[in-house]
Design a protein around this motif. Structure first.
Motif, PDB file in Angstrom:
ATOM      1  N   ASN A 156     -12.787  27.470  63.581  1.00  0.00           N
ATOM      2  CA  ASN A 156     -12.962  28.508  62.565  1.00  0.00           C
ATOM      3  C   ASN A 156     -14.688  29.047  62.468  1.00  0.00           C
ATOM      4  OD1 ASN A 156     -10.553  26.595  60.779  1.00  0.00           O
ATOM      5  ND2 ASN A 156     -10.143  28.739  60.865  1.00  0.00           N
ATOM      6  N   ASP A 204     -15.606  31.102  60.124  1.00  0.00           N
ATOM      7  CA  ASP A 204     -16.098  31.594  58.864  1.00  0.00           C
ATOM      8  C   ASP A 204     -15.772  30.598  57.657  1.00  0.00           C
ATOM      9  OD1 ASP A 204     -13.378  32.069  58.956  1.00  0.00           O
ATOM     10  OD2 ASP A 204     -13.460  33.449  57.493  1.00  0.00           O
ATOM     11  N   LYS A 205     -16.517  30.520  56.550  1.00  0.00           N
ATOM     12  CA  LYS A 205     -16.139  29.662  55.491  1.00  0.00           C
ATOM     13  C   LYS A 205     -14.763  29.773  54.835  1.00  0.00           C
ATOM     14  CE  LYS A 205     -20.873  29.446  54.024  1.00  0.00           C
ATOM     15  NZ  LYS A 205     -22.075  29.620  52.890  1.00  0.00           N
ATOM     16  N   LYS A 206     -14.403  30.786  54.930  1.00  0.00           N
ATOM     17  CA  LYS A 206     -12.752  30.816  54.115  1.00  0.00           C
ATOM     18  C   LYS A 206     -11.673  30.399  55.236  1.00  0.00           C
ATOM     19  CE  LYS A 206     -13.805  35.067  51.054  1.00  0.00           C
ATOM     20  NZ  LYS A 206     -13.302  36.063  50.646  1.00  0.00           N
ATOM     21  N   LYS A 207     -12.286  30.056  56.493  1.00  0.00           N
ATOM     22  CA  LYS A 207     -11.204  29.505  57.528  1.00  0.00           C
ATOM     23  C   LYS A 207     -10.058  30.770  57.730  1.00  0.00           C
ATOM     24  CE  LYS A 207     -11.833  24.685  56.505  1.00  0.00           C
ATOM     25  NZ  LYS A 207     -11.046  23.421  56.422  1.00  0.00           N
ATOM     26  N   GLU A 208     -10.633  32.063  57.894  1.00  0.00           N
ATOM     27  CA  GLU A 208      -9.402  33.153  58.150  1.00  0.00           C
ATOM     28  C   GLU A 208      -9.884  33.392  59.646  1.00  0.00           C
ATOM     29  OE1 GLU A 208     -10.241  36.079  55.346  1.00  0.00           O
ATOM     30  OE2 GLU A 208      -9.014  35.197  53.662  1.00  0.00           O
ATOM     31  N   LYS A 212      -7.901  37.170  63.095  1.00  0.00           N
ATOM     32  CA  LYS A 212      -7.781  37.016  61.654  1.00  0.00           C
ATOM     33  C   LYS A 212      -6.535  37.112  61.078  1.00  0.00           C
ATOM     34  CE  LYS A 212      -9.414  38.776  57.175  1.00  0.00           C
ATOM     35  NZ  LYS A 212     -10.261  40.017  56.578  1.00  0.00           N
ATOM     36  N   ALA A 262      -4.736  36.620  57.904  1.00  0.00           N
ATOM     37  CA  ALA A 262      -4.671  36.518  56.223  1.00  0.00           C
ATOM     38  C   ALA A 262      -3.660  37.643  55.470  1.00  0.00           C
ATOM     39  CB  ALA A 262      -6.141  36.997  55.750  1.00  0.00           C
TER      40      ALA A 262
END
Length: 902
Positions: free
Chosen positions: A327, A329-333, A389, A391
């Protein structure tokens, strides 16, 4: 026939809808608060069998559809910390609400009789411990025993007979479809349970908008962070010194995952296919392909038997792969995936054949014998980079892949025919470079979705086929020169681009997706055949072209702008997706040197539709139909001579048009899967009609050499097929068993040596398999199948041939003492054609000691105990009767140490 299909479908759905009833309502507690996750089941009075079940939503609402011939049924409600409730109700549509009394209790999911299989919505979970035996070590070993699931040798998985679309580990798709490595190497001890995600749409923004009829597999590990893997190191003796090494460490974390895999052996195990893309996901993820060569040219190939590969594969393979996911990014997207693999493989193959060709008006009966020895060398590398991505508020995926092949094949052939005895040496060099990039993004725009997709593919193929000496060839109409060899050079350059954009509108369960796109493909063919000349023909109908026609310089272009409308619908019971495209097909073939200039400009309507109805909780019924058109490829447009194999030359008639094939198909399927009583089955029927404007007309001389010609004439290939499979797990006896049946009939128009005939083939197969782990001292795995094939030709060619076959595999493992295992394996393949019968049996024996504290196994295995060195088979075909003898691996003994990395 169309009327028969219509009647069949109408009767089919009439049966499904007969006597269906629906009960709905709301479940509350003593205070009037909604009770979520309560199980509501319908049962027939006095019978311990569930007809249907449902689970209340967050508002306490439920809906259950069932079918029963009884006048009354029992409705039962169970919920956590609530007293179970039972009420007898009438067999009718009704709305019933219930108030439950508080009671300390414990219930986790809809679980009856056993916890080995549980269901919640579209997710079916299997407890792996309930199905494994003492001899199982990997995930694939155990999954083979789960009802409704099949596992092939390369690790690919079928659920209810259909391929899965995704393979996840802890919810992440590390392998991007190439999951065979994990399935074959993940230790079973690391796995908590296997989840089947039915009707799985992998693109999150499309869930509940664009349905899917495919299932996915999710592997839930015992720990959220797991370092594991499997390894084997073995050595032995047979004909050469033998080795077998498998090293597959794995890591599965919450942010990143990786798998590194190295496998090498020369003992007949085919490990290089584990990295193939086995699951392709949703079309909205873009396009991914297993890059492959355009194998136009071939040496003469030795035959392969209908046996497990390990019985005949003379190999020396090295396969290395690495897969990484993280991952970013912090949002794990956002995910970054990097995949790479390399294969180096050398294969030897040898066979002997005797072929007796039937007499025709153009040639007498003849006998041809061949002894073929091959060396096949595979050298290929692939790299892939993927950004994703996925989401609820957007989707993006870009896949870039590069593949390079450096393959080479060799053939040494001794041939005896009525014309001469000859010895030939054949060689192919075939490097290929392939590059693809696929992009797909879905962007929400107010209440709509905008999807843009792009795919680019560029590939070059260079192939050189040498046949030495030139006098080896005896192709009708051609004579070699006095040169030492005949050479066929070929080069293909292919560029393909597909671009599209669509916008999605959703309302009340319906999603409409208008789309526009443009598909473009161009291929350049340059070829030259040297050191061979044609014999002038006195037949004015003979399509042989002038003596100079040994070269091709052909450009074949296809440009297809299109517009389509996609229609999707999803509710609790119904799922529908359809597409209605209108294509403007523009095809052009140009070769000024050959005076080829052909084109087709045609508008086609190619609809497809799929509808599925879910009823009574456990049943699914579906129908599908589609029409598509195919206008051929460059391999059906060239007119200069091309030696695709040393035993045949191809050339299309310069006056033949571009092929136009129209394909129509329809099918229906009934599926039942009841995880509560461990019963799964499916019934399928399919009909197809392929209409073509060109038909092949091979000309075979008495030496068995072929010139392939084509005639402009409308012709059909009609296929009818149906199949059924039933599987059940018996917990009391720890036995998983299934039976299957299939029947396929094809009818086609055909030509041979200018004689027209109709060819009809019917094949039937019966299968049974079961495994049993009831006894603590023994486990059994058994698979068997019986096949019958009948081929009938009428017209210019008349023949009637039948063939029967029987295959089975028996694996028995004994556990006489703790940590000691004795195994016996028996493969049997019997064939029967005419008055010829051949029985081929193979036996293996193994002993394994398990060092349980260290989780290390020591195995001694003796394969092919009887030292059977050849496989024999006899076939009766339309044009000939053939006897084949194929070289097999000799008896061999292996000592192997097997271990888990952690």
């Amino acid at each position: 026939m169309k009327r028969n299909i219509y009647v069949f479908v109408m009767i089919f759905f009439s049966m499904l809808t007969f006597a269906q009833k629906t009960v709905s309502g709301k479940i509350t507690d003593e205070d009037g608060e909604a009770v979520p996750s309560a199980s509501v089941t319908i049962e027939e009075p006095g019978k311990d069998a569930i007809l249907a079940y449902g689970i209340t939503n967050s508002k306490g609402e439920y809906k259950v559809t069932f079918t029963s011939s009884e006048s009354n049924v029992d409705l039962k409600v169970k919920a956590f910390n609530q007293k179970p409730l039972t009420k007898q109700i009438s067999n009718s549509d009704q709305t019933l609400s219930f108030k439950m009394q508080s009671e300390t209790t414990e219930i986790k999911e809809v679980q009856l009789k056993t916890k080995m299989i549980t269901a919640r919505g579209d997710t079916i979970s299997y407890d792996l411990k309930a199905f494994d035996s003492k001899n199982d070590r990997t995930l694939a070993d155990v999954m083979k025993k789960i009802p409704g699931i099949e596992v092939n040798a390369d690790g690919s998985i079928l659920y209810q007979g259909n391929a899965i679309n995704k393979f996840y580990v802890n919810g992440k798709d590390l392998m991007e479809g190439g999951y065979g490595t994990i399935n074959n190497s993940l230790p079973k001890d690391a796995v908590q349970k296997v989840e089947v995600l039915e009707n799985h749409q992998p693109v999150k923004i499309l869930q509940d908008k664009v349905p899917s009829d495919q299932a996915a597999i999710n592997i839930k590990l015992k720990n959220s962070v797991t370092m594991t893997g499997r390894g084997e190191v073995g050595s032995g003796f047979g004909a050469p010194w033998l080795w077998n090494v498998k090293l597959t460490p794995m890591f599965f974390g919450q942010k990143s995952q990786w798998v590194v895999n190295y496998k090498t052996n020369n003992m007949g195990e085919q490990v290089e296919n584990e990295g193939n893309i086995l699951a392709f996901g949703s079309r909205f993820e873009g396009r991914r392909i297993n890059a492959s060569q355009n194998d136009w040219l071939n040496v003469e190939n030795a035959s392969t038997p209908n046996l497990p590969v390990k019985r005949y594969l003379m190999n020396s393979v090295h396969y290395l792969s690495a897969n990484y996911l993280t991952n970013i990014d912090k949002k794990k997207e956002w995910e970054l995936k990097a995949n790479a693999n390399y294969t180096n493989n050398a294969v030897e193959r040898e066979s002997y054949s005797e072929t007796n060709y039937f007499a025709t008006p153009e040639r007498p009966a003849s006998k041809v014998t061949q002894n073929i020895f091959n060396n096949f060398y595979t050298d290929k590398a692939k790299g892939e980079l993927i950004f994703t991505k996925n989401a609820k508020k957007g989707f993006f995926k870009n896949t870039t892949s590069f593949s390079q092949f450096w393959n080479a094949d060799r053939g040494v052939v001794d041939r005896t025919d009525p014309i001469n005895n000859r010895h030939g040496e054949e060689a192919i060099e075939s490097p290929t470079t392939s590059f693809q990039n696929s992009l797909s993004t879905i962007i929400p725009w107010k209440e709509k979705m905008v999807n843009v997709m792009s795919f680019i593919n560029y590939q070059t193929d260079r192939q050189t086929l040498d046949v030495s000496p030139a006098s080896y060839l005896a192709i009708p109409g051609f004579i070699p020169t006095s040169a030492d060899f005949v050479r066929q050079n070929l080069r293909l350059k292919t560029f393909e681009a597909n671009h599209s954009a669509n916008i999605g509108f959703s309302t009340k369960g319906w999603t409409f997706t208008p789309e526009v796109g443009f598909n473009f493909k161009t291929t350049n063919l340059v070829s030259d055949l040297s050191n061979i000349i044609t014999i002038p023909s006195s037949d004015p109908n003979d399509p042989v072209t002038p003596v100079s026609a040994y070269s091709n310089d052909l450009k074949y272009t296809t440009a297809t702008p299109y517009g389509s409308v996609g229609v999707n619908y999803k509710s609790e019971a119904w799922m529908l997706y359809a597409n209605f495209p209108v294509n403007s097909n523009n095809i052009k073939a140009e070769d000024p040197m050959r005076q080829v200039s052909k084109e087709v400009n045609k508008v086609t309507f190619e609809p497809s539709i799929f509808a599925q109805y879910t009823f009574a909780s456990f049943w699914k019924a579906s129908v599908n139909a589609n029409i598509n058109n195919n206008f051929g490829e460059i391999n059906s447009a060239y007119s200069g001579f091309l030696m695709t194999s040393p035993n045949g030359i191809n050339a299309m008639d310069i006056n033949n048009p571009i092929p136009q094939n129209n394909n129509k198909s329809a099918g229906t399927r009934l599926e039942y899967r009841n995880p509560l009583n461990n019963l799964f089955f499916n019934v399928n029927y399919r009909y197809s009609d392929a209409k073509r404007n060109l038909i092949s007309n091979p000309r075979i001389n008495e030496a068995g050499y072929t010139i392939m010609q084509y005639i402009e004439q409308d012709n059909h290939i009609i296929n009818n097929g149906y199949s059924a499979e039933v599987g059940k797990y018996f917990p009391k006896f720890k036995t998983n068993a299934s039976v299957s049946y299939s029947n396929n009939t094809s009818k086609s128009d055909a030509f041979l040596d200018n004689a027209s005939y109709t060819n009809k083939n019917n094949s039937q197969s019966y299968g049974i398999k079961f495994n049993n782990t009831y006894f603590s001292w023994m486990s059994i795995d058994y698979n068997a199948s019986i096949s019958r094939t009948k081929q009938t030709s009428q017209g210019g060619v008349n023949s009637n041939a039948a063939r029967k076959g029987f295959t089975h595999n028996l694996g028995v493992f004994f556990y006489p003492i703790e940590n000691h295992t004795v195994g016996f394996n028996w493969d049997q393949v019997n064939t029967n054609a005419g008055d010829q019968k051949y029985n081929n049996g193979f036996y293996d024996l193994s002993y394994q000691f398990s060092w349980s504290k260290k989780k290390i196994d020591f195995e001694l295995k003796w394969m092919n105990i009887a030292n059977k060195k050849v496989f024999e088979t006899y076939d009766i075909n339309t044009t000939n009767i053939s006897y084949t003898r194929i070289q097999l691996r000799p008896s061999q003994v292996m000592f192997t140490v097997k271990f888990n990395f952690k």
